[in-house]
Design an enzyme around this catalytic site. Structure first.
Site, PDB file in Angstrom:
ATOM      1  N   THR A   4       0.850  -1.266  -0.030  1.00  0.00           N
ATOM      2  CA  THR A   4      -0.058  -0.203  -0.097  1.00  0.00           C
ATOM      3  C   THR A   4       0.714   1.223   0.217  1.00  0.00           C
ATOM      4  OG1 THR A   4      -1.668  -1.044   1.055  1.00  0.00           O
ATOM      5  CG2 THR A   4      -1.818   1.049   1.306  1.00  0.00           C
ATOM      6  N   ASN A  11      -6.698  -9.691  -6.950  1.00  0.00           N
ATOM      7  CA  ASN A  11      -6.432 -10.434  -5.697  1.00  0.00           C
ATOM      8  C   ASN A  11      -7.749 -11.052  -5.469  1.00  0.00           C
ATOM      9  OD1 ASN A  11      -6.940  -7.353  -5.621  1.00  0.00           O
ATOM     10  ND2 ASN A  11      -7.891  -7.764  -3.715  1.00  0.00           N
ATOM     11  N   SER A  62       4.701  -6.842  -2.055  1.00  0.00           N
ATOM     12  CA  SER A  62       4.398  -7.082  -0.658  1.00  0.00           C
ATOM     13  C   SER A  62       4.823  -8.606  -0.118  1.00  0.00           C
ATOM     14  CB  SER A  62       2.754  -7.111  -0.353  1.00  0.00           C
ATOM     15  OG  SER A  62       2.441  -7.188   0.804  1.00  0.00           O
ATOM     16  N   HIS A 117       3.802 -10.582   2.672  1.00  0.00           N
ATOM     17  CA  HIS A 117       2.971 -11.335   3.357  1.00  0.00           C
ATOM     18  C   HIS A 117       2.002 -12.218   2.512  1.00  0.00           C
ATOM     19  CE1 HIS A 117      -1.017  -9.279   3.441  1.00  0.00           C
ATOM     20  NE2 HIS A 117      -0.266  -8.127   3.159  1.00  0.00           N
ATOM     21  N   CYS A 164      -8.985  -7.094   2.604  1.00  0.00           N
ATOM     22  CA  CYS A 164      -8.607  -5.602   3.297  1.00  0.00           C
ATOM     23  C   CYS A 164      -9.878  -4.776   3.246  1.00  0.00           C
ATOM     24  CB  CYS A 164      -7.721  -5.013   1.872  1.00  0.00           C
ATOM     25  SG  CYS A 164      -6.114  -5.539   1.601  1.00  0.00           S
TER      26      CYS A 164
HETATM   27  N1  PLP Z   1      -2.186  -4.884  -4.053  1.00  0.00           N
HETATM   28  C1  PLP Z   1      -3.140  -6.010  -4.446  1.00  0.00           C
HETATM   29  C2  PLP Z   1      -3.477  -6.818  -5.634  1.00  0.00           C
HETATM   30  C3  PLP Z   1      -3.249  -6.825  -2.901  1.00  0.00           C
HETATM   31  O1  PLP Z   1      -3.933  -7.982  -2.989  1.00  0.00           O
HETATM   32  C4  PLP Z   1      -3.011  -6.084  -1.722  1.00  0.00           C
HETATM   33  C5  PLP Z   1      -3.366  -6.991  -0.218  1.00  0.00           C
HETATM   34  O2  PLP Z   1      -4.484  -7.162  -0.275  1.00  0.00           O
HETATM   35  C6  PLP Z   1      -2.274  -5.004  -1.775  1.00  0.00           C
HETATM   36  C7  PLP Z   1      -1.995  -4.490  -2.989  1.00  0.00           C
HETATM   37  C8  PLP Z   1      -1.705  -4.382  -0.426  1.00  0.00           C
HETATM   38  O3  PLP Z   1      -0.707  -5.037   0.064  1.00  0.00           O
HETATM   39  P1  PLP Z   1      -0.075  -4.654   1.545  1.00  0.00           P
HETATM   40  O4  PLP Z   1      -1.195  -5.389   2.365  1.00  0.00           O
HETATM   41  O5  PLP Z   1       1.285  -5.010   1.639  1.00  0.00           O
HETATM   42  O6  PLP Z   1      -0.521  -3.171   1.800  1.00  0.00           O
END
Ligand code: PLP
Length: 365
Positions: free
Chosen positions: A69, A140, A187, A189, A312
């Site tokens: 993010t 996602n 990312s 995680h 999220c």
């Molecule tokens: N972009 C995508 C496609 C994601 O699935 C996610 C997390 O759900 C993110 C960005 C954000 O990642 P982070 O959790 O490291 O902020």
């Protein structure tokens, strides 16, 4: 133990990443001159090298951040562009940020959520100043893979910059198609690293205005004391990507078998983007007439951890913006859930899920 099939929300931490995080917790400030500082710096550099080697970039091209993010928001706000071209199926990090910028345009997607390249080209042709094209590599929610090499090529042809959110691609498909991208957001995680660490990868020679100003960390591009432990966990996790890519081939077979069983037992169940290019671990299904929240609770009680679309935004279980952008009606979208496996999944996880989901569909019908 419940069966975990929510890897697109986050993956369980890999043992090697956990060990690296634990070791990192004892290290001190990587900016200090003394020997403790030098040891921490060395550990951060080793992690950066692991990531740079995997991506085939130079260490200096990588800026560690607190998350994808943060990487995305830094790029959207800090790239030298006069506006942003994006898609309606992007992650919230993009969707919530672009309306705050002076100029942004959204390209439509087709029924599989794939961006319309003609539309992208049309917008690029009419833009007088250089734009930033921000398109994800993999969605996602549905797992759909964008024609990202084309998106990048088109942008380049028109002198635009590109930002690729490759969060869901890392460790699931090779990132070769991103070779021409200007900026990549990652990312740790989603692929077995710790939460709370990401990376912004810049094309060689590209500079960016920092989002976080303050100390001189990350070559003055991202202020704040480095999260040494999390960065080390990311560095350890990245070394497992080759074996994860292999495992994803098997996961694809298990996922496809699960979808086959579900569709033959309950033909009214809709599988989104089933015939589009998709990563192997993800399946998005809708059971007409049953709210996603009801299904998730039922599945939770029977021992399955899955989610509805983007985790999220869960807590709020509303219809997915991705499905709505694909032209799915609100009622169907409200009944969609996402199953996503990963490095520690087994064929039984998918088999048992299929059985349980079929039984639940009968009960809720
Ligand atoms: N972009 C995508 C496609 C994601 O699935 C996610 C997390 O759900 C993110 C960005 C954000 O990642 P982070 O959790 O490291 O902020």
């Amino acid at each position: 133990m419940p069966i975990y099939l929510d890897y697109n929300a986050t993956a369980p931490i890999l043992p090697a990443a956990r060990d690296a995080v634990m070791a990192g917790l004892d290290l001190l400030n990587a900016s200090s001159i003394h020997s403790f500082g030098r040891a921490a710096r060395q550990a951060v550099t080793a992690a950066r090298t692991n990531l740079a080697d995997y991506l085939r970039v130079k260490n200096a091209q990588i800026i560690f951040t607190s998350s994808a993010t943060e990487a995305i928001v830094t790029a959207l706000r800090g790239a030298a562009a006069s506006g942003v071209i994006t898609s309606p199926v992007e992650h919230e990090a993009v969707r919530a940020t672009v309306p705050l910028l002076p100029n942004h345009v959204v390209i439509p997607v087709d029924a599989n959520g794939i961006v319309n390249l003609e539309s992208q080209a049309g917008i690029l042709k009419t833009s007088s100043a250089p734009m930033l094209v921000a398109v994800q590599h993999v969605n996602n929610e549905t797992g759909v893979i964008q024609p990202i090499a084309e998106v990048i090529r088109l942008a380049k042809d028109h002198g635009a910059l590109t930002l690729v959110d490759a969060v869901q691609a890392l460790g699931r498909i090779p990132l070769d198609d991103l070779a021409g991208a200007d900026i990549i957001a990652l990312s740790a995680h989603k692929m077995g690293g710790p939460k709370g660490v990401g990376a912004l990868v810049l094309r060689e020679g590209l500079s960016i205005t920092p989002l976080l100003t303050g100390g001189g960390q990350e070559e003055r591009r991202r202020a704040g004391t480095e999260n040494v432990a999390a960065i080390m966990g990311f560095g350890a996790a990245i070394t497992h990507v080759p074996e994860h890519l292999q495992k994803h081939k098997q996961i694809g077979e298990w996922r496809d078998e699960m979808e086959k069983q579900i569709s033959s037992a309950q033909p009214q169940i809709q599988i989104f983007a089933a015939r589009a290019p998709r990563i192997a671990n993800t399946s998005m299904l809708a059971l007409p007439g049953a709210e996603a929240a009801t299904q998730l609770m039922n599945l939770d009680l029977t021992g399955f951890a899955v989610s509805s679309g983007s985790a999220c935004s869960s807590g709020k279980v509303g219809p997915s913006h991705v499905l709505l952008a694909m032209g799915v009606d609100e009622k169907t979208a409200a009944g969609a859930i996402r199953i996503s496996g990963g490095w520690n999944s087994s064929p039984q996880d998918f088999r048992q899920f299929a059985q349980c989901y079929i039984e639940m569909a009968r009960r809720l019908a």
